[in-house]
Design an enzyme around this catalytic site. Structure first.
Site, mmCIF file in Angstrom:
data_model
loop_
_atom_site.group_PDB
_atom_site.id
_atom_site.type_symbol
_atom_site.label_atom_id
_atom_site.label_comp_id
_atom_site.label_asym_id
_atom_site.label_seq_id
_atom_site.Cartn_x
_atom_site.Cartn_y
_atom_site.Cartn_z
ATOM 1 N N ARG A 238 0.852 -1.185 0.000
ATOM 2 C CA ARG A 238 0.000 0.000 0.000
ATOM 3 C C ARG A 238 0.886 1.233 0.000
ATOM 4 N NH1 ARG A 238 -3.562 -2.864 -1.172
ATOM 5 N NH2 ARG A 238 -5.660 -3.071 -0.279
ATOM 6 N N GLU A 267 -4.473 7.269 -4.992
ATOM 7 C CA GLU A 267 -4.632 6.567 -6.267
ATOM 8 C C GLU A 267 -5.936 6.980 -6.920
ATOM 9 O OE1 GLU A 267 -4.173 2.390 -5.439
ATOM 10 O OE2 GLU A 267 -2.125 2.639 -4.772
ATOM 11 N N HIS A 286 -1.359 -0.205 -9.587
ATOM 12 C CA HIS A 286 -1.969 -1.104 -8.589
ATOM 13 C C HIS A 286 -2.574 -2.352 -9.256
ATOM 14 C CE1 HIS A 286 -3.867 -1.112 -4.302
ATOM 15 N NE2 HIS A 286 -3.614 -2.342 -4.728
#
Ligand code: GLV
Length: 320
Positions: A238, A267, A286
């Site tokens: 993360r 994000e 991601h």
């Protein structure tokens, strides 16, 4: 009477069909845009179940609007997007999707490590931009992976799966974890170290720990300063575990050699983010668990968790 469920993103038809057998489904139909907060605030009011993604912040004010909610099924292994205490206080079960994404995320972590070490995106651009004039001794040279020392921060399922891959490259594997895991040490030939020792000795550092108040900014200036000048840091866990400002400074000043990031504090990351201006950073949007098979398994497991709770049973992956 069918239970009401809100789904926060368009899901594959087969999953929607499965949920629809016993539930009345409403769904945010867009694939490329998360459900706006005000829509979620309305939709959550009368539902028994919420099927959501890591892009949705499920906090106390939102839960206060959800009088009937029994379950939040997160289609992700990480659940830092959900206020777990607030859910628990309100008697709402929270579930996640561990296990099914372990190997796929380890594959991506190792791919990013290799792409960063051997400058693969940069070399590909070099060719496409017409810069390849000849073969030259030190042209586009990177770091060796085989025989290097890998430091894994967070030895959960994914950390172990990355360690297994590293063994195939004859790497020495160090790890740091909240608790020592002697069983895994024996099985995978791992060495437990303090964080500072791991940072000092590793050629590659992989961040694979969950994002919690304790791991926020766990890798900051002081930690980056301890790493070798030739070292590479990879974060597929993360954003926020590695401090982005400190990482920018370390990469810019070349106090470490390179970084590979699949995750960011915010994000999607802004194209103006200073990190994106650096040549020694390899980035991805991601995609750790993004294989077709694994995303289908995650979607199905989240559905199982949700349906089990609504049927009054024990879900396979209860967080609280
Ligand atoms: C993805 O990041 C996940 O937590 O599953």
């Amino acid at each position: 009477m069918k239970r009401k469920v809100y789904v926060t993103r368009k899901l594959p038809d087969v999953i929607v069909e499965r949920l629809s057998e016993t539930c009345e489904i409403r769904m945010w139909e867009e694939e490329e845009r998360p459900v706006p907060r005000e829509v979620l605030e309305e939709e959550i009011k009368d539902v028994d179940g919420l099927y959501c993604l890591l892009t949705e912040q499920i906090d106390a004010p939102l839960l206060d609007r959800a009088d009937k909610l029994k379950v939040i099924a997160n289609m992700a292994v990480g659940y830092n997007n959900i206020d777990i205490d607030a859910a628990k206080e309100r008697g709402v079960t929270v579930t996640n999707t561990p296990g099914v994404l372990t190997e796929t995320t380890a594959d991506l972590t190792f791919s990013l490590l290799m792409a960063t070490a051997r400058r693969i995106p940069e070399a590909s651009e070099y060719l496409r931009n017409g810069e390849w004039k000849t073969w030259s001794p030190m042209q586009l040279t990177g770091q060796d992976i085989h025989g290097a020392t890998l430091g894994i921060i967070g030895l959960g399922r994914i950390g172990e799966a990355v360690a297994k891959r590293a063994k195939g490259f004859d790497m020495k594997v160090l790890y740091h974890n909240r608790s020592q895991n002697r069983e895994a040490e024996g099985r995978l030939e791992l060495h437990y170290t303090e964080l500072h020792t791991l940072l000092r000795e590793s050629d590659f550092v992989c961040v694979l720990t969950p994002f919690t108040p304790e791991t926020k900014n766990m890798i900051d200036k002081e930690e980056l300063d301890r790493m070798k000048e030739s070292a590479i840091i990879i974060n597929t866990a993360r954003g926020g575990i590695v401090n982005e400002k400190a990482l920018y400074d370390a990469l810019k000043e070349k106090s470490i050699w390179a970084a590979g990031l699949d995750v960011f504090e915010e994000e999607p990351v802004s194209l103006n983010h200073p990190l994106l201006s650096l040549p020694n950073l390899v980035t991805l949007p991601h995609i750790g668990s993004a294989s077709i098979a694994t995303r289908m398994k995650m979607a199905d497991l989240a559905a199982t968790n949700l349906l089990d709770v609504l049927a009054g049973g024990d879900p396979p992956n209860k967080v609280v």
